[in-house]
Design a protein around this motif. Structure first.
Motif, PDB file in Angstrom:
ATOM      1  N   ALA A 192      41.321  32.268  43.161  1.00 52.82           N
ATOM      2  CA  ALA A 192      41.435  31.087  44.038  1.00 52.82           C
ATOM      3  C   ALA A 192      40.323  30.887  44.523  1.00 52.82           C
ATOM      4  CB  ALA A 192      42.374  31.562  45.607  1.00 52.82           C
ATOM      5  N   LEU A 193      39.108  31.372  45.007  1.00 57.23           N
ATOM      6  CA  LEU A 193      37.697  31.282  45.406  1.00 57.23           C
ATOM      7  C   LEU A 193      37.094  30.620  44.261  1.00 57.23           C
ATOM      8  CD1 LEU A 193      35.893  30.937  47.798  1.00 57.23           C
ATOM      9  CD2 LEU A 193      35.009  33.669  47.258  1.00 57.23           C
ATOM     10  N   TYR A 194      36.974  31.339  43.283  1.00 59.10           N
ATOM     11  CA  TYR A 194      36.011  30.919  42.292  1.00 59.10           C
ATOM     12  C   TYR A 194      36.699  30.056  41.053  1.00 59.10           C
ATOM     13  CZ  TYR A 194      32.982  34.082  44.515  1.00 59.10           C
ATOM     14  OH  TYR A 194      32.285  34.887  45.403  1.00 59.10           O
ATOM     15  N   GLY A 195      37.883  30.115  40.976  1.00 60.69           N
ATOM     16  CA  GLY A 195      38.690  29.330  40.014  1.00 60.69           C
ATOM     17  C   GLY A 195      38.332  29.803  38.685  1.00 60.69           C
ATOM     18  N   ILE A 196      38.127  31.049  38.492  1.00 58.88           N
ATOM     19  CA  ILE A 196      37.864  31.553  37.018  1.00 58.88           C
ATOM     20  C   ILE A 196      39.165  31.853  36.399  1.00 58.88           C
ATOM     21  CG2 ILE A 196      35.825  32.720  37.758  1.00 58.88           C
ATOM     22  CD1 ILE A 196      37.217  35.230  37.743  1.00 58.88           C
ATOM     23  N   ASP A 197      39.100  32.038  35.239  1.00 57.87           N
ATOM     24  CA  ASP A 197      40.486  32.253  34.082  1.00 57.87           C
ATOM     25  C   ASP A 197      40.842  33.602  34.703  1.00 57.87           C
ATOM     26  OD1 ASP A 197      42.386  32.533  32.342  1.00 57.87           O
ATOM     27  OD2 ASP A 197      41.005  32.397  30.763  1.00 57.87           O
ATOM     28  N   ALA A 198      41.978  33.760  35.386  1.00 59.07           N
ATOM     29  CA  ALA A 198      42.688  34.681  35.866  1.00 59.07           C
ATOM     30  C   ALA A 198      43.083  35.793  34.408  1.00 59.07           C
ATOM     31  CB  ALA A 198      43.929  34.896  36.631  1.00 59.07           C
ATOM     32  N   ALA A 199      43.259  35.474  33.392  1.00 60.52           N
ATOM     33  CA  ALA A 199      43.461  36.225  32.034  1.00 60.52           C
ATOM     34  C   ALA A 199      42.221  37.112  31.877  1.00 60.52           C
ATOM     35  CB  ALA A 199      43.800  35.253  30.894  1.00 60.52           C
ATOM     36  N   LYS A 200      41.099  37.013  32.342  1.00 56.99           N
ATOM     37  CA  LYS A 200      40.324  38.146  32.225  1.00 56.99           C
ATOM     38  C   LYS A 200      39.838  38.902  33.254  1.00 56.99           C
ATOM     39  CE  LYS A 200      35.929  35.347  33.391  1.00 56.99           C
ATOM     40  NZ  LYS A 200      34.825  34.509  32.920  1.00 56.99           N
ATOM     41  N   ILE A 201      40.993  38.836  34.501  1.00 58.75           N
ATOM     42  CA  ILE A 201      40.767  39.947  35.366  1.00 58.75           C
ATOM     43  C   ILE A 201      41.792  40.973  35.130  1.00 58.75           C
ATOM     44  CG2 ILE A 201      41.385  39.939  37.990  1.00 58.75           C
ATOM     45  CD1 ILE A 201      40.896  36.927  38.284  1.00 58.75           C
ATOM     46  N   ARG A 202      41.426  42.165  35.364  1.00 56.71           N
ATOM     47  CA  ARG A 202      42.106  43.551  35.369  1.00 56.71           C
ATOM     48  C   ARG A 202      41.952  44.142  36.515  1.00 56.71           C
ATOM     49  NH1 ARG A 202      43.000  40.897  31.558  1.00 56.71           N
ATOM     50  NH2 ARG A 202      43.584  41.423  29.580  1.00 56.71           N
ATOM     51  N   ILE A 203      43.088  44.822  36.815  1.00 58.44           N
ATOM     52  CA  ILE A 203      42.975  45.691  38.211  1.00 58.44           C
ATOM     53  C   ILE A 203      42.524  47.072  37.761  1.00 58.44           C
ATOM     54  CG2 ILE A 203      44.328  46.401  40.237  1.00 58.44           C
ATOM     55  CD1 ILE A 203      44.270  43.586  40.032  1.00 58.44           C
ATOM     56  N   ALA A 204      41.427  47.320  38.355  1.00 50.48           N
ATOM     57  CA  ALA A 204      40.685  48.879  38.133  1.00 50.48           C
ATOM     58  C   ALA A 204      40.622  49.476  39.483  1.00 50.48           C
ATOM     59  CB  ALA A 204      39.349  48.556  37.461  1.00 50.48           C
ATOM     60  N   ALA A 205      41.928  50.068  39.876  1.00 48.27           N
ATOM     61  CA  ALA A 205      42.131  50.515  41.154  1.00 48.27           C
ATOM     62  C   ALA A 205      41.183  51.614  41.477  1.00 48.27           C
ATOM     63  CB  ALA A 205      43.346  51.032  41.490  1.00 48.27           C
ATOM     64  N   ASN A 206      40.736  51.647  42.949  1.00 49.53           N
ATOM     65  CA  ASN A 206      39.909  52.948  43.347  1.00 49.53           C
ATOM     66  C   ASN A 206      40.771  54.125  43.392  1.00 49.53           C
ATOM     67  OD1 ASN A 206      37.496  51.880  44.511  1.00 49.53           O
ATOM     68  ND2 ASN A 206      38.483  50.885  46.001  1.00 49.53           N
ATOM     69  N   GLY A 207      40.247  55.222  43.360  1.00 47.91           N
ATOM     70  CA  GLY A 207      40.775  56.502  42.995  1.00 47.91           C
ATOM     71  C   GLY A 207      40.282  57.763  44.036  1.00 47.91           C
ATOM     72  N   ALA A 208      40.880  58.964  43.811  1.00 48.58           N
ATOM     73  CA  ALA A 208      40.725  60.021  44.472  1.00 48.58           C
ATOM     74  C   ALA A 208      40.440  61.050  43.208  1.00 48.58           C
ATOM     75  CB  ALA A 208      41.551  60.457  45.230  1.00 48.58           C
ATOM     76  N   PHE A 209      39.652  62.126  43.430  1.00 48.64           N
ATOM     77  CA  PHE A 209      39.463  63.436  42.503  1.00 48.64           C
ATOM     78  C   PHE A 209      40.804  64.281  42.743  1.00 48.64           C
ATOM     79  CE2 PHE A 209      35.095  61.374  42.506  1.00 48.64           C
ATOM     80  CZ  PHE A 209      35.001  61.446  41.336  1.00 48.64           C
ATOM     81  N   ALA A 210      41.820  64.017  42.201  1.00 48.66           N
ATOM     82  CA  ALA A 210      42.888  64.921  42.366  1.00 48.66           C
ATOM     83  C   ALA A 210      42.712  66.223  42.096  1.00 48.66           C
ATOM     84  CB  ALA A 210      44.150  64.250  41.463  1.00 48.66           C
ATOM     85  N   ASP A 211      42.001  66.650  41.353  1.00 46.44           N
ATOM     86  CA  ASP A 211      41.676  67.962  40.895  1.00 46.44           C
ATOM     87  C   ASP A 211      40.982  68.684  42.032  1.00 46.44           C
ATOM     88  OD1 ASP A 211      43.033  67.607  38.428  1.00 46.44           O
ATOM     89  OD2 ASP A 211      41.318  67.670  37.278  1.00 46.44           O
TER      90      ASP A 211
END
Length: 669
Positions: A192-211
């Motif tokens: 929305a803000l930058y009008g970039i092609d959303a096809a090149k966006i991927r969700i790389a979520a934050n995480g936790a060190f589960a171990d």
């Protein structure tokens, strides 16, 4: 690109020790990409020497100190700016004053196949040294433009710097081949803000060190509680000394603690400084800044986590630590933003209802136990760095290897589980499609790999074998790996007509079309001894992944299928279809049809009783779409022919903390 690509990650901060969300993301996301990874960063304070060390088997941290001239220039730039130092947002200009850092960053980038800019600050210092064949990735910790406008917009110099950030991030997004966003909200913000092609966006979520952070066994937990002096129900909150965290800490001290005097509230981390000089209630404990080992002890000793956040951006990494420790959470919607696949682990409450929600959870031990299990499961499936980093490596390697090659129009994404014979037949049918401009992406969750994975099927086929179970996760993974302009979803037991893809293609000539719902035909329709699947006469409301086309840009802008609808997977397609309709057109096509074989109800997994459990997910659909769900309920009228429907809907409402309106309860009798 090399079979084992070389990765380079550039930023201007330290990774080790991994304190704070930014450092944890650097270590977690890039620690196990599957190829040698060079990180070049620096200290944002004076007087430190150069340092090189291996942080993991593949990740090397190289820290190059900045020059005194750069620190002096930063001090001048910071004068009069609310919030103090601006070393990060001026780095793209002032970094040239530190030639040793620039030389190290450029050398690391030159040796890599994939170059990742974690934040946009370093990109202008390296951009002219990049090669066209390299994959350029922007790892966005936040939508920095929005964040910095909120922090700096003072009508003066701060506003000028905020605008500088917006221009820099826009240029970074345009130059990048992939943009990694932490959350769906951030993905929407970039589009929305930058009008970039959303096809090149991927969700790389934050995480936790589960171990590293796991629930403590009962005996160990008792010992920790005794060591920490805990008696009775303990609610835990942790945060840095950051504005929204400080607001949350004051809410705990001023509102929650007095309302719940029998509960112990622990406020941990640097945020405790915001409570200095206050007359705190006796049931509030402030620890101050604590080391990672101490944080783990508090997490494993507490009963409940609280996250009363009323501002900020991005995802709250603290929530993932709570989940990893198996803590049920009471949080505001703001505190839960960007977190999916954890609906059963948290209760949402806003300011006025927060104490009541917390009181109810404290009094309900079975609910806490169920939420604890859901919290840990959410981390193991969706938010463990141990899983997220290799997945990021596969994503970057896949798109890096394909850079420079023409992308197909369609990517057919197929999840499969223990049905390799069905998969053989499906791929053979796909090879006979009239349209030839497509690839196939198979995500196989079976115990054993598919024997046909290495064969030539007459179509481009990308195969991934994974131990992560669940059709929602499989479809999202397949879509992340897909390169087509349109993603075509179908099931491994479906039989697409030869004109299936061609029948959908023309609809996408209209730029307002974001998806196409294809016709699904079946046998035994109406026969109670069979589970038949069809949408004939029910188009435009239910949606089914057996035959659904989605423009890739729309799919990634919306973050794909919501993993909250996993376990068992149901209604994720309806949810996505409705979200698609909110941003564009989703016409129905009778030409793009598939046949879905019916399954006999005598099979245990297909029985009415077993399949009825899926209707627990209707409660989530109601919560997300309260204006649309009643229409679906009335049109399907499941309660008229399924005696189990109502009970499972209400069970889902209890599980996810959803209130079913009285008029809907009356409708079902």
């Amino acid at each position: 690109m090399n079979a084992r690509p070389r990765f380079c990650v550039l930023d201007m901060q330290v990774i080790d020790p991994p304190t704070g969300g930014g450092r944890q993301r650097l270590l977690g996301l890039f620690g196990a990409l599957g190829g040698p990874t060079s990180y070049v960063g620096t200290w944002d304070w004076r007087g430190r020497p150069e340092r090189r060390q291996m942080l993991t088997a593949t990740l090397e941290e190289h820290l190059v100190p900045l020059s005194p001239a750069q620190f002096d220039a930063v001090d001048r730039e910071s004068a009069g700016i609310a919030g103090g130092t601006v070393i990060d947002i001026t780095f793209h200009r002032l970094g040239t004053l530190s030639p040793d850092y620039v030389a190290a960053a450029r050398a690391a980038a030159a040796a890599a196949d994939v170059v990742v800019f974690s934040h946009p600050w370093c990109w202008p210092l390296v951009a002219d040294a990049l090669r066209p064949e390299q994959l350029l990735v922007y790892d966005a910790h936040n939508v920095e433009g929005l964040l910095r406008v909120g922090l700096l917009d003072d009508g003066g110099r701060g506003t000028d710097l905020a605008r500088e950030v917006v221009r820099l991030e826009l240029a970074m997004c345009r130059a990048a081949d992939l943009v990694l966003a932490c959350s769906v909200e951030d993905a929407e913000g970039f589009a929305a803000l930058y009008g970039i092609d959303a096809a090149k966006i991927r969700i790389a979520a934050n995480g936790a060190f589960a171990d590293a952070v796991a629930p403590a066994p009962a005996g160990e937990r008792d010992a920790l509680r005794a060591q920490l002096g805990l008696d009775g129900t303990t609610a835990f909150f942790i945060g840095s000394d950051y504005g929204p965290n400080a607001d949350a800490a004051r809410f705990i001290a001023d509102r929650l603690a007095p309302a719940l005097p029998a509960m112990r509230f622990v406020v941990a981390g640097g945020v405790g400084a915001s409570l200095g000089g206050r007359n705190l209630p006796a049931n509030v404990t402030v620890t101050g800044t604590i080391e990672e080992a101490a944080k783990r002890d508090w997490l494993r000793a507490a009963d409940i986590a609280v996250n009363p956040m009323f501002g900020g951006s991005g995802t709250n990494v603290k929530m993932l630590d709570y989940f990893a420790a198996g803590l049920p959470v009471v949080t505001t919607a703001t505190g839960a933003r960007g977190l999916r696949g954890a609906a059963g682990a948290m209760r949402l409450a806003e300011s006025l209802g927060f104490a009541a929600a917390l009181r109810g959870l404290a009094a309900d031990a079975p609910l806490r136990e169920a939420m604890s299990a859901a919290a840990r499961r959410a981390v193991e499936r969706h938010y463990a760095w141990e899983r997220l980093s290799p997945a990021a490596g596969r994503l970057l390697a896949r798109h890096g290897a394909a850079k420079g090659r023409d992308a197909p129009f369609f990517s057919v994404v197929v999840p499969t589980f223990r049905r390799h014979a069905h998969l053989d037949r499906l791929v053979a049918r796909l090879a006979r499609q009239d349209c030839r401009d497509f690839e196939v992406v198979v995500v196989d969750q079976s115990e054993e790999p598919w024997a046909g994975a290495g064969r030539d099927h007459g179509v481009p086929l990308h195969y991934l074998h994974t131990d992560l179970r669940g059709a929602v996760a499989a479809r999202n993974t397949g879509a992340d790996l897909a390169r087509g302009a349109v993603i075509a979803f179908t099931d491994d037991d479906c039989e697409p007509h030869p004109g299936w893809l061609e029948g959908a293609r023309a609809a996408f000539d209209d730029p307002d079309v974001v998806g196409v719902e294809g016709l699904i035909l079946s046998d035994k329709v109406g026969d109670p001894d069979w589970r038949w699947v069809t949408n004939d006469g029910f188009e435009g409301i239910g949606f089914m992944t057996a035959n659904l086309f989605v423009r890739a840009a729309a799919f990634h802008r919306l973050g794909g299928f919501d993993p909250d609808f996993e376990e068992p997977h149901f209604r994720e397609d309806t949810d996505l279809g409705w979200r698609l309709q909110a941003i564009g057109l989703v016409p129905f096509s009778r030409e793009a049809w598939v046949f879905h074989p019916p399954h006999p109800r005598r099979e245990e997994r297909e029985s009415l009783e077993a399949r009825s459990r899926f209707f627990e997910k209707d409660a989530l659909l109601l919560r997300k779409h309260p204006g649309r769900y009643p229409d679906l309920l009335r049109r399907e009228a499941q309660w008229t022919h399924n005696p189990h429907f109502r009970a499972h809907l209400l069970r889902g409402a209890e599980r996810y903390g959803v209130t079913v309106p009285e008029d809907l309860l009356a409708l079902m009798g």
